[in-house]
Design a protein around this motif. Structure first.
Motif, PDB file in Angstrom:
ATOM      1  N   LEU A 184      82.354  42.915  35.927  1.00 55.12           N
ATOM      2  CA  LEU A 184      81.370  42.370  36.859  1.00 55.12           C
ATOM      3  C   LEU A 184      82.024  42.089  38.206  1.00 55.12           C
TER       4      LEU A 184
ATOM      5  N   THR B 110      82.268  48.219  40.778  1.00 54.51           N
ATOM      6  CA  THR B 110      81.281  49.273  40.536  1.00 54.51           C
ATOM      7  C   THR B 110      81.577  50.056  39.268  1.00 54.51           C
TER       8      THR B 110
ATOM      9  N   ASP C 278      73.199  40.724  45.378  1.00 54.53           N
ATOM     10  CA  ASP C 278      74.015  41.733  44.715  1.00 54.53           C
ATOM     11  C   ASP C 278      74.398  41.270  43.306  1.00 54.53           C
TER      12      ASP C 278
ATOM     13  N   GLN D 125      73.724  43.125  39.692  1.00 54.12           N
ATOM     14  CA  GLN D 125      74.758  43.383  38.694  1.00 54.12           C
ATOM     15  C   GLN D 125      74.377  42.819  37.324  1.00 54.12           C
TER      16      GLN D 125
ATOM     17  N   THR E 138      74.640  45.533  34.701  1.00 57.98           N
ATOM     18  CA  THR E 138      75.858  45.421  33.900  1.00 57.98           C
ATOM     19  C   THR E 138      75.598  44.881  32.496  1.00 57.98           C
TER      20      THR E 138
END
Length: 520
Positions: free
Chosen positions: A104, A107, A246, A250, A254
């Motif tokens: 995390l 990318t 952002d 994620q 993720t």
């Protein structure tokens, strides 16, 4: 304790999905969401002071409308689809989750075996249309916590499942505050110690805590994270709000956690292109919660609302009254409910005992002052201008009710005085000029004189301090009687207090200071 059931094949074999309530039909959603408080027509005959309590009953009223149905369906699909790729009995699930948490902030993803099926979207609209209330009511259709024990002899069954968590964005929009609020909220619900362990009691940095948020969300099998008041992020600089947005992206990509952001139109400018692309790619898009249109949905809403009349002369909803309420509130449901309630308060306290268009307009003028700019923009159809406005402050009903109660108490004192006045109808008020004034509810009330000067505030500003604004030449001898003035006010739907204030019989504290004939 969890109870498992399998409805459709794509959800089969996943205890996190099978433990959820059944997928509801539209009819079931309406039945579960609607709430109509108890109402008795006999209570319309109760005394005024009791009915002023009863009118607040309407604040609990909730009737589902098409946007509620659509939003429930979105949440139903989103929570279940988000769990598809997070099946805890799948081999290698926990190893994959921990590997993803470690990545995390970068990318790079560890593998594509556990691809994310999660989605995210935003709910945007002006204050007062019912966004937060609707989300809370829809989430309440699901148990917040499910405890698992036994599922098909699985050795990897989770102990606790946190189906949903709703947080408010910190007032200062800080990422650190949001992380700490997350840990504290989970602790409060599950009686864990994540705030102390991962939050370091507030001493850890943002970069340290963000991966731990993802880890905790995975550990408790969080179904959806809702962040309300997202417009608070506008207080941050560009780098600040981009960082937190952002982070939300994620969480979706993720660990597969669905994220829903709720806010006003002011948040539109900060929702970055990346977050928008995520929402478009999943087919969810933004959920724009606009004010109600003056259509059949408005009629359904107003008809349901109108049954809660506690005035002695309840009226049927007419096209004129319906349109008047819509125009004054511009389809904002929170405003409509409170104006309806406060219109009853004014109708009751003035003795009119009926809701009319005049009463609605009068109440709206008095209690919607803080929302004037927003309502004007809506009346002009300038939605773009709404993005520049701060949040609409909710209507504070207590001062309004208190003012109406002052009117009742003041009128009661007038009725007592009325008996004295009529014992000698030939005595003019001006002949009793030496009578000491009465002090009622912290207002100086001159019951003996009719004052010419109607603009007391302007007289106060121009006063030099050497002479009184209430010198004898400004006092007009008159045979006017206070009950007659109050009665005329009643006919126009104006309270006794406001009527006498406008007639010059009531002074504010600052005006009283310069009265030469007032004994303090």
């Amino acid at each position: 304790m969890a109870s498992y059931h399998n409805e459709i094949s794509i959800y089969s074999g996943n205890p996190l999905i099978e433990a959820l309530p059944p997928i509801f039909t539209e009819e079931e959603v309406i039945e579960k969401l609607q709430f109509f408080p108890l109402f008795s027509e006999e209570e319309r005959n109760l005394p005024t002071h009791l009915r002023l309590h009863l009118i607040q009953n309407v604040l609990q009223f909730f009737t589902p409308l098409p946007p509620h149905i659509e939003l429930e369906q979105r949440f139903s699909r989103m929570i279940r689809v988000g769990y598809i790729a997070r099946n805890p009995i799948q081999q290698g699930f926990w190893k994959e989750i921990h590997s993803r948490v470690k990545t995390l902030g970068s990318t790079k993803l560890s593998s594509r075996n556990l691809r994310s099926t999660a989605t995210g979207f935003t709910i945007l609209g002006i204050s007062g249309v019912g966004k937060s209330t609707a989300v809370q009511e829809i989430l309440s259709l699901y148990p917040q916590v499910i405890h698992h024990n036994f599922y098909k002899n699985s050795l990897h069954l989770p102990n606790t499942q946190l189906v949903w968590l709703k947080l408010e964005c910190p007032a200062d929009g800080s990422v650190k505050g949001l992380c700490l609020n997350f840990f504290q909220a989970v602790d409060d619900i599950l009686e864990t110690q994540y705030y102390e362990i991962y939050g370091g009691r507030g001493r850890r940095t943002v970069n340290e805590m963000m991966p731990y948020v993802a880890l905790v969300a995975s550990n408790v099998h969080l179904g959806v994270l809702v962040i309300d008041e997202i417009q608070c992020l506008t207080k941050l600089n560009v780098g600040g709000y981009e960082k937190i947005l952002d982070f939300f992206v994620q969480l979706i990509n993720t660990i597969g956690l669905p994220v829903v952001l709720v806010g006003t139109y002011k948040a539109w400018s900060i929702l970055g292109s990346e977050f928008r692309s995520i929402r478009r790619g999943t087919g969810q898009g933004d959920f724009i919660w606009d004010r109600m249109k003056e259509d059949e949905d408005w009629q359904l809403f107003i008809q349901s609302l109108w049954q809660y009349q506690y005035v002695r002369n309840p009226c049927k909803i007419t096209p004129q009254i319906s349109h008047s309420l819509y125009y004054e509130c511009q389809g904002i449901t929170d405003f409509a409910v409170k104006v309806f309630m406060l219109a009853q308060a004014r109708a009751i306290t003035t003795g009119k005992e009926e809701i009319t268009t005049a009463v609605i307009k009068s109440v709206a003028r008095d209690c919607l002052r803080t929302a004037t700019s927003v309502l004007d923009a809506l009346k002009q159809g300038n939605i773009k201008q709404m993005q520049s406005y701060e949040d609409v402050h909710p209507i504070d009903i207590e001062p309004f009710i208190e003012e109406e109660l002052r009117g009742i108490n003041f009128e009661d004192s007038i009725e007592v005085n009325n008996r004295k006045v009529h014992t000698n109808s030939n005595i003019s008020i001006s002949q009793k000029q030496d009578t000491k004034p009465q002090n009622n509810l912290h207002y100086s009330v001159e019951k003996e004189v009719c004052i010419q000067n109607q603009n007391l505030d302007s007289s106060f500003e121009s006063n030099t301090g050497n002479s009184s604004i209430f010198e004898s030449q400004n006092i007009k001898n008159s045979t006017c009687l206070l009950p007659e003035i109050v009665a005329n006010g009643k006919k126009n739907g104006i309270s006794a207090y406001q009527t006498l204030r406008e007639a010059g019989y009531i002074c504010t504290d600052k005006e009283t200071i310069f009265r030469q004939d007032v004994v303090i």
